[in-house]
Design an enzyme around this catalytic site. Structure first.
Site, PDB file in Angstrom:
ATOM      1  N   ALA A 252     -23.661   4.970  37.623  1.00  0.00           N
ATOM      2  CA  ALA A 252     -24.980   5.020  36.982  1.00  0.00           C
ATOM      3  C   ALA A 252     -25.312   6.448  36.558  1.00  0.00           C
ATOM      4  O   ALA A 252     -25.885   6.676  35.484  1.00  0.00           O
ATOM      5  CB  ALA A 252     -26.056   4.493  37.924  1.00  0.00           C
TER       6      ALA A 252
ATOM      7  N   ASP B 181     -29.452   1.869  41.108  1.00  0.00           N
ATOM      8  CA  ASP B 181     -28.714   3.113  40.817  1.00  0.00           C
ATOM      9  C   ASP B 181     -29.221   3.758  39.528  1.00  0.00           C
ATOM     10  O   ASP B 181     -29.430   4.968  39.464  1.00  0.00           O
ATOM     11  CB  ASP B 181     -27.214   2.835  40.658  1.00  0.00           C
ATOM     12  CG  ASP B 181     -26.548   2.482  41.972  1.00  0.00           C
ATOM     13  OD1 ASP B 181     -27.261   2.110  42.910  1.00  0.00           O
ATOM     14  OD2 ASP B 181     -25.315   2.583  42.055  1.00  0.00           O
TER      15      ASP B 181
HETATM   16  O1  PMV Z   1     -22.089   1.371  46.097  1.00  0.00           O
HETATM   17  P1  PMV Z   1     -23.003   1.511  44.948  1.00  0.00           P
HETATM   18  O2  PMV Z   1     -23.466   2.919  44.703  1.00  0.00           O
HETATM   19  O3  PMV Z   1     -22.447   0.895  43.702  1.00  0.00           O
HETATM   20  O4  PMV Z   1     -24.355   0.717  45.313  1.00  0.00           O
HETATM   21  C1  PMV Z   1     -24.384  -0.690  45.294  1.00  0.00           C
HETATM   22  C2  PMV Z   1     -25.690  -1.213  45.813  1.00  0.00           C
HETATM   23  C3  PMV Z   1     -25.716  -2.747  45.912  1.00  0.00           C
HETATM   24  O5  PMV Z   1     -26.978  -3.104  46.473  1.00  0.00           O
HETATM   25  C4  PMV Z   1     -24.615  -3.257  46.834  1.00  0.00           C
HETATM   26  C5  PMV Z   1     -25.544  -3.412  44.549  1.00  0.00           C
HETATM   27  C6  PMV Z   1     -26.713  -3.183  43.619  1.00  0.00           C
HETATM   28  O6  PMV Z   1     -26.503  -3.277  42.409  1.00  0.00           O
HETATM   29  O7  PMV Z   1     -27.845  -2.961  44.091  1.00  0.00           O
END
Ligand code: PMV
Length: 302
Positions: A100, A142
């Site tokens: 993001a 994100d």
């Molecule tokens: O691991 P990351 O930074 O991609 O975070 C994902 C967070 C989740 O809740 C697992 C997915 C989301 O889109 O919120």
């Protein structure tokens, strides 16, 4: 002009946030920076981030190329002959919102190159299109943090509600084990039948509320207790690993108020909140386990 997208940590509520529950999340003080520079030799739109050993053409058969085109299509800026030259202060595939951060930095750099206004809605739409390709069922948390910075409670339905808090020191330990967010989101969907009625998802949402109230009351022990419980539930859903469990255990037994995985899990990073005088000892424990952690100061404005 150099543009930035910030990395983030989720303090509480990851995975549950996909099903409409609240997540407490904060932008890091670092992320991905990007500038669009003309390519003298001509040719295709390019992206080059030496810090991630990433060098692609928009026309390549590569996930980042597809994400790049989703951004340029969403912004309606065409495919100018420029090289997007980036730097990254966070690792990728580590649960720190790198994709993001990249999408927001690229969106801003492309608009800036086109001499267009950096419209927040347009940037959010373009970065979300990129995230949808990279992560499937992304909640949007994100992108919201990469753009807005600060700390707040995010819900899919209402977006990010930022609030002022005392600066919070968070220990961040990137495990070095890569994973894909979408695979972890699918795992939780299987474990919960993708139902918002699942009691573990509801419990994760409730812990966001309890932990946020503790943070606002400057009760770091209370916030840490919510983090510990959240980690246990996430582990029960199958998204922790032995390595993440043991990094969290090491932090707790060295005096942390609380520790948990952050982001999708399955690898990625852990976070811990600790009394100031225990921080170095925890970083040393992590170092002994092969993980170079750092302290990020998040929130502020109060
Ligand atoms: O691991 P990351 O930074 O991609 O975070 C994902 C967070 C989740 O809740 C697992 C997915 C989301 O889109 O919120």
């Amino acid at each position: 002009m150099t543009c930035i997208g910030l990395g983030k940590i989720i303090l509480l509520g990851e995975h549950a946030v996909v099903y409409g529950f609240p997540a407490l999340a904060a932008a890091l003080d670092r992320g991905v920076t990007m500038a669009a520079v003309p390519t003298p030799a001509g040719g295709s739109l390019r992206l080059d981030i030496p810090a991630w050993s990433l060098k692609i053409l928009a026309s390549d058969d590569h996930p980042v190329s597809r994400a790049l085109l989703a951004i340029t299509d969403s912004l309606g800026v065409g495919r100018p002959t420029v090289t997007l030259v980036g730097d990254a202060q966070i690792p990728h595939s580590a649960g720190l919102g790198s994709s993001a951060a990249l999408a927001v930095a690229v969106s801003r750099a492309m608009l800036s190159h086109a001499k267009r206004k950096l419209d927040a809605k347009e940037i959010a739409a373009a970065a979300s299109a990129s995230e949808a390709l990279m992560h499937g069922r992304a909640s949007g948390v994100d992108v919201a943090l990469a753009q807005a910075g600060g700390i707040g409670v995010y819900r899919k339905a209402t977006g990010l509600r930022s609030f002022a808090s005392a600066p919070l020191r968070v220990l961040v330990g990137p495990s070095g084990a890569p994973r894909t967010t979408s695979a972890m989101v699918d795992k939780v969907a299987d474990a919960t039948s993708a139902s918002p009625d699942d009691k573990r998802l509801r419990a994760l949402g409730a812990l966001t509320d309890t932990g946020t109230n503790a943070l606002l009351a400057k009760d770091l022990a209370g916030l840490g207790a919510s983090m510990n419980k959240a980690h246990e539930i996430l582990a029960g859903l199958g998204v922790s690993t032995d390595q993440l469990d043991s990094l969290c255990d090491a932090a707790r037994s060295t005096g942390a108020h609380g520790a948990k995985l952050t982001g999708a899990g399955g690898g990625g990073a852990v976070i811990a909140i600790a009394p100031r005088e225990r921080e170095n000892a925890i970083l040393t424990e992590w170092k002994n386990a092969g993980v170079t952690g750092f302290v990020a100061t998040v929130g502020g404005g109060a």
